[in-house]
Design a protein around this motif. Sequence first.
Motif, PDB file in Angstrom:
ATOM      1  N   UNK A   1     -31.558 -22.148 -17.743  1.00  0.00           N
ATOM      2  CA  UNK A   1     -31.141 -21.013 -18.577  1.00  0.00           C
ATOM      3  C   UNK A   1     -30.062 -20.175 -17.890  1.00  0.00           C
ATOM      4  N   UNK A   2     -30.173 -19.998 -16.584  1.00  0.00           N
ATOM      5  CA  UNK A   2     -29.182 -19.205 -15.852  1.00  0.00           C
ATOM      6  C   UNK A   2     -27.811 -19.891 -15.884  1.00  0.00           C
ATOM      7  N   UNK A   3     -27.780 -21.178 -15.793  1.00  0.00           N
ATOM      8  CA  UNK A   3     -26.505 -21.909 -15.759  1.00  0.00           C
ATOM      9  C   UNK A   3     -25.868 -22.047 -17.147  1.00  0.00           C
ATOM     10  N   UNK A   4     -26.671 -21.885 -18.189  1.00  0.00           N
ATOM     11  CA  UNK A   4     -26.181 -21.936 -19.574  1.00  0.00           C
ATOM     12  C   UNK A   4     -26.499 -20.614 -20.276  1.00  0.00           C
ATOM     13  N   UNK A   5     -26.305 -19.499 -19.597  1.00  0.00           N
ATOM     14  CA  UNK A   5     -26.737 -18.189 -20.112  1.00  0.00           C
ATOM     15  C   UNK A   5     -26.053 -17.786 -21.416  1.00  0.00           C
ATOM     16  N   UNK A   6     -24.857 -18.290 -21.689  1.00  0.00           N
ATOM     17  CA  UNK A   6     -24.156 -17.947 -22.939  1.00  0.00           C
ATOM     18  C   UNK A   6     -24.152 -19.127 -23.911  1.00  0.00           C
ATOM     19  N   UNK A   7     -24.980 -20.118 -23.622  1.00  0.00           N
ATOM     20  CA  UNK A   7     -25.107 -21.270 -24.503  1.00  0.00           C
ATOM     21  C   UNK A   7     -24.596 -22.543 -23.852  1.00  0.00           C
TER      22      UNK A   7
ATOM     23  N   UNK B   1     -17.447 -37.306 -19.604  1.00  0.00           N
ATOM     24  CA  UNK B   1     -17.083 -36.305 -18.591  1.00  0.00           C
ATOM     25  C   UNK B   1     -18.113 -36.331 -17.460  1.00  0.00           C
ATOM     26  N   UNK B   2     -17.607 -36.320 -16.220  1.00  0.00           N
ATOM     27  CA  UNK B   2     -18.465 -36.230 -15.045  1.00  0.00           C
ATOM     28  C   UNK B   2     -17.970 -35.080 -14.181  1.00  0.00           C
ATOM     29  N   UNK B   3     -18.856 -34.154 -13.865  1.00  0.00           N
ATOM     30  CA  UNK B   3     -18.544 -33.039 -12.966  1.00  0.00           C
ATOM     31  C   UNK B   3     -19.316 -33.242 -11.678  1.00  0.00           C
ATOM     32  N   UNK B   4     -18.611 -33.185 -10.557  1.00  0.00           N
ATOM     33  CA  UNK B   4     -19.246 -33.322  -9.242  1.00  0.00           C
ATOM     34  C   UNK B   4     -18.664 -32.263  -8.330  1.00  0.00           C
TER      35      UNK B   4
ATOM     36  N   UNK C   1     -17.558 -23.112 -14.808  1.00  0.00           N
ATOM     37  CA  UNK C   1     -16.689 -23.674 -15.840  1.00  0.00           C
ATOM     38  C   UNK C   1     -16.330 -22.482 -16.726  1.00  0.00           C
ATOM     39  N   UNK C   2     -15.067 -22.043 -16.711  1.00  0.00           N
ATOM     40  CA  UNK C   2     -14.683 -20.807 -17.414  1.00  0.00           C
ATOM     41  C   UNK C   2     -14.841 -20.875 -18.932  1.00  0.00           C
ATOM     42  N   UNK C   3     -14.945 -19.708 -19.541  1.00  0.00           N
ATOM     43  CA  UNK C   3     -15.001 -19.589 -20.998  1.00  0.00           C
ATOM     44  C   UNK C   3     -13.848 -20.353 -21.638  1.00  0.00           C
TER      45      UNK C   3
ATOM     46  N   UNK D   1     -24.248 -31.273  -9.129  1.00  0.00           N
ATOM     47  CA  UNK D   1     -23.854 -30.072  -8.401  1.00  0.00           C
ATOM     48  C   UNK D   1     -24.307 -28.833  -9.140  1.00  0.00           C
ATOM     49  N   UNK D   2     -23.922 -27.689  -8.617  1.00  0.00           N
ATOM     50  CA  UNK D   2     -24.343 -26.380  -9.118  1.00  0.00           C
ATOM     51  C   UNK D   2     -23.247 -25.771  -9.973  1.00  0.00           C
ATOM     52  N   UNK D   3     -23.222 -26.136 -11.253  1.00  0.00           N
ATOM     53  CA  UNK D   3     -22.212 -25.646 -12.184  1.00  0.00           C
ATOM     54  C   UNK D   3     -22.840 -24.666 -13.161  1.00  0.00           C
ATOM     55  N   UNK D   4     -22.163 -23.545 -13.402  1.00  0.00           N
ATOM     56  CA  UNK D   4     -22.539 -22.586 -14.424  1.00  0.00           C
ATOM     57  C   UNK D   4     -21.479 -22.658 -15.509  1.00  0.00           C
ATOM     58  N   UNK D   5     -21.905 -22.699 -16.762  1.00  0.00           N
ATOM     59  CA  UNK D   5     -20.995 -22.890 -17.880  1.00  0.00           C
ATOM     60  C   UNK D   5     -20.741 -21.588 -18.613  1.00  0.00           C
TER      61      UNK D   5
END
Length: 71
Positions: free
Chosen positions: A15-21, A49-52, A59-61, A35-39
């Motif tokens: 939930x913290x990493x996808x706090x705005x959806x 798509x692969x994020x590492x 990941x910006x708005x 890895x530790x990505x916040x969207x």
Amino acid sequence: MDLDKDHYAVVSEFDRRFSVGAPSLKAAESLTVKGDFTFGEDVVVEGEVALKGKGAQQVPNGTVLRGTPKD
């Protein structure tokens, strides 16, 4: 969707990493996150798509993540 279990297994961390959806996956074929990505808000995933990465990353708005389409 394949999410890194070290960062997304616990609901509160997810939930913290996808706090705005969660990102839009309408045009996605796959999304792999290692890895530790916040969207941010209004992120779109297209194709495969692969994020590492190491360390916390954002990941910006409004980002469109374009990967390679499957043949």
